[in-house]
Design an enzyme around this catalytic site. Sequence first.
Site, mmCIF file in Angstrom:
data_model
loop_
_atom_site.group_PDB
_atom_site.id
_atom_site.type_symbol
_atom_site.label_atom_id
_atom_site.label_comp_id
_atom_site.label_asym_id
_atom_site.label_seq_id
_atom_site.Cartn_x
_atom_site.Cartn_y
_atom_site.Cartn_z
ATOM 1 N N LYS A 57 4.647 6.749 7.172
ATOM 2 C CA LYS A 57 5.643 6.168 8.082
ATOM 3 C C LYS A 57 6.454 7.286 8.747
ATOM 4 O O LYS A 57 6.625 7.315 9.947
ATOM 5 C CB LYS A 57 6.551 5.221 7.286
ATOM 6 C CG LYS A 57 7.571 4.516 8.133
ATOM 7 C CD LYS A 57 8.319 3.477 7.313
ATOM 8 C CE LYS A 57 9.469 2.902 8.135
ATOM 9 N NZ LYS A 57 10.218 1.883 7.425
ATOM 10 N N GLU A 93 3.934 15.335 -0.153
ATOM 11 C CA GLU A 93 2.602 15.217 -0.755
ATOM 12 C C GLU A 93 1.549 14.924 0.315
ATOM 13 O O GLU A 93 0.460 15.508 0.328
ATOM 14 C CB GLU A 93 2.572 14.068 -1.782
ATOM 15 C CG GLU A 93 3.456 14.264 -2.991
ATOM 16 C CD GLU A 93 4.861 13.708 -2.809
ATOM 17 O OE1 GLU A 93 5.370 13.695 -1.663
ATOM 18 O OE2 GLU A 93 5.459 13.309 -3.822
ATOM 19 N N ARG A 144 6.877 -0.105 1.431
ATOM 20 C CA ARG A 144 6.201 -0.929 0.404
ATOM 21 C C ARG A 144 5.857 -2.318 0.906
ATOM 22 O O ARG A 144 5.189 -3.083 0.228
ATOM 23 C CB ARG A 144 7.051 -0.988 -0.866
ATOM 24 C CG ARG A 144 8.467 -1.475 -0.636
ATOM 25 C CD ARG A 144 9.356 -1.177 -1.834
ATOM 26 N NE ARG A 144 10.764 -1.439 -1.582
ATOM 27 C CZ ARG A 144 11.597 -0.569 -1.019
ATOM 28 N NH1 ARG A 144 11.149 0.606 -0.617
ATOM 29 N NH2 ARG A 144 12.865 -0.871 -0.840
ATOM 30 N N GLU A 192 11.090 -0.237 -6.713
ATOM 31 C CA GLU A 192 11.735 0.512 -5.636
ATOM 32 C C GLU A 192 12.706 -0.404 -4.877
ATOM 33 O O GLU A 192 13.731 0.041 -4.372
ATOM 34 C CB GLU A 192 10.682 1.098 -4.683
ATOM 35 C CG GLU A 192 11.238 2.166 -3.763
ATOM 36 C CD GLU A 192 10.162 3.014 -3.077
ATOM 37 O OE1 GLU A 192 9.899 4.141 -3.513
ATOM 38 O OE2 GLU A 192 9.573 2.532 -2.086
ATOM 39 N N HIS A 243 -6.832 -5.344 -25.766
ATOM 40 C CA HIS A 243 -7.258 -4.382 -26.788
ATOM 41 C C HIS A 243 -6.384 -3.143 -26.746
ATOM 42 O O HIS A 243 -6.785 -2.068 -27.192
ATOM 43 C CB HIS A 243 -8.735 -4.041 -26.572
ATOM 44 C CG HIS A 243 -9.592 -5.263 -26.669
ATOM 45 N ND1 HIS A 243 -10.093 -5.725 -27.863
ATOM 46 C CD2 HIS A 243 -9.948 -6.176 -25.732
ATOM 47 C CE1 HIS A 243 -10.758 -6.850 -27.652
ATOM 48 N NE2 HIS A 243 -10.681 -7.149 -26.359
#
Length: 535
Positions: free
Chosen positions: A197, A203, A260, A346, A377
Amino acid sequence: MTAGFNSTDSFKKLKNAAENIKQFHLRQLFVENPNRAEQLSLKTEHFYFDCSRQLVTKETIALLVKLANEMELKSKIDAMFNGEKINATEGRSVLHAALRDANPRPVIKEVLDHVKTFSKEILSGTKTGVTGKKFKNIVSIGIGGSCLGPEYLATALRPYAQPGMNLIFIANVDGADFTEKTAGLDTADTLIIIVSKTFTTAETMKNAATAKAWLLKGLNNHPEAIKKHFVAVSTAADKVSAFGIDPANMFGFWDWVGGRFSSSSAVGALPLALYLGYDNFAQILQGANWLDRHFQSSPFENNLPILSALLDIWNINFLGYETRALLPYAQGLAKLPAHTQQVEMESNGKSVDISGQPLYFPTGEIVFGEPGTNGQHSFYQLIHQGTQIIPCDFIGFVKPQYEIGVNSATEVNHHLELMTNFLAQPDALAFGKEDSNKAKNFPGNRPSSSLLLDKLTPFSAGLLLAWTEHRATVKGFIWGINSFDQFGVELGKVLGVEQRRLMLEFNATGILNTQGLNASTEQLLKLILIDNLNP
Ligand code: F6P
């Protein structure tokens, strides 16, 4: 002015109701009211939602609806759909639902048309890479909201992938993510989408630069390599061009779409249309739009996102259960918990209300989950017998995505085997099993809801997407917080910039200037840059 959440009349009544319900066990509630399942379930043409195993009665739901009314939920929802700037701290509207309108406004339609044409050209092979090879690998580089929602949808809809197409998501700045996911890919048939955005996220920018170098190397620095193999989804056109991406290959969205909440914008549209074909992406939008209309028009007690948000509030604020497990009985929903985590945590991990006043009640919830039956499990032991109560959301489907196995008088097929668990686990949690050996005793009375849909398709995946978004939003509205900003992620980024500055200085001078660092960080930094653990 709206009363604060915890000073409403309903809040006090709900506190009393919570004390009262603690005297009952779900076993008893089911025995005393044979109509409980019918009374506490919701059926529409697209889903069946059963909350009869929650620690509620019809009266609790009525009180929760009153609470929502006292917090003016309806007018807050209307304000959102009407485009009012309800994201007050950032002065923005919150209009992600408009992205899936049946008749989208012109700016939205223009981008969707661009995605449609572009994806058709790529899938038909009319637009190719510099060597003329048809694209088959789509690498989507983005993080957080620029990855998790589309990744959930892509994982859910693998059976709908266009023949030969492969969609890969790279998010982590750890070089392992880039290295492992690009290993074996042929640059000649790889198209890279940079999804950001802001087009500043550290990153993503690092992975984008690495991808550029990787691609140029693989294509022998072909002068058209970037132009033909890179596209971008962003709101920052200037930064996209500065990176070298052809403006014709940029797909925009707007500040009124939060990261998001952006899966219905070009953030999801582009990678998903390239992977699934545009028509399947359009079905995702239709499913989300169906849920949007259900959300806007159904009475609160018959409204899936509102009812599930009210149950969350009941569990968090009145029963004190602040963690929720999301347990899809469908391998395709493997990435739904991670997406939900961002949307919930968030959006609602806030300690001040919309006007900046501190809050004295819990907001937000810790969400985690794994597809069934794998989780059984692993962490279900704690859910069944642990000291903490964790309300669970079970999601299941009537029909499987893959028909495997035989269904006969002597065996059930894979899907029915899976569904035996979808049926058994909520019962084990709710009703338990008494055993004089305390280690083997199951106390029961552990709440859950079960959501059943027909089949995991683009439509139902879109419906689940909108459910997730609106459920978190409703909680924020009722708590009186701003669910649409995320200042809590900023400080770590700023401190990271300072660490990078120290590292660059060390690289340039060989001197590590630790002045001003606290002793703990100084020690760690020295170990990383100079001393090492195992020199
Ligand atoms: O750091 C958090 C965040 O800002 C998220 O809200 C967002 O989804 C993600 O980073 C990615 O941001 P962008 O799309 O601007 O790269």
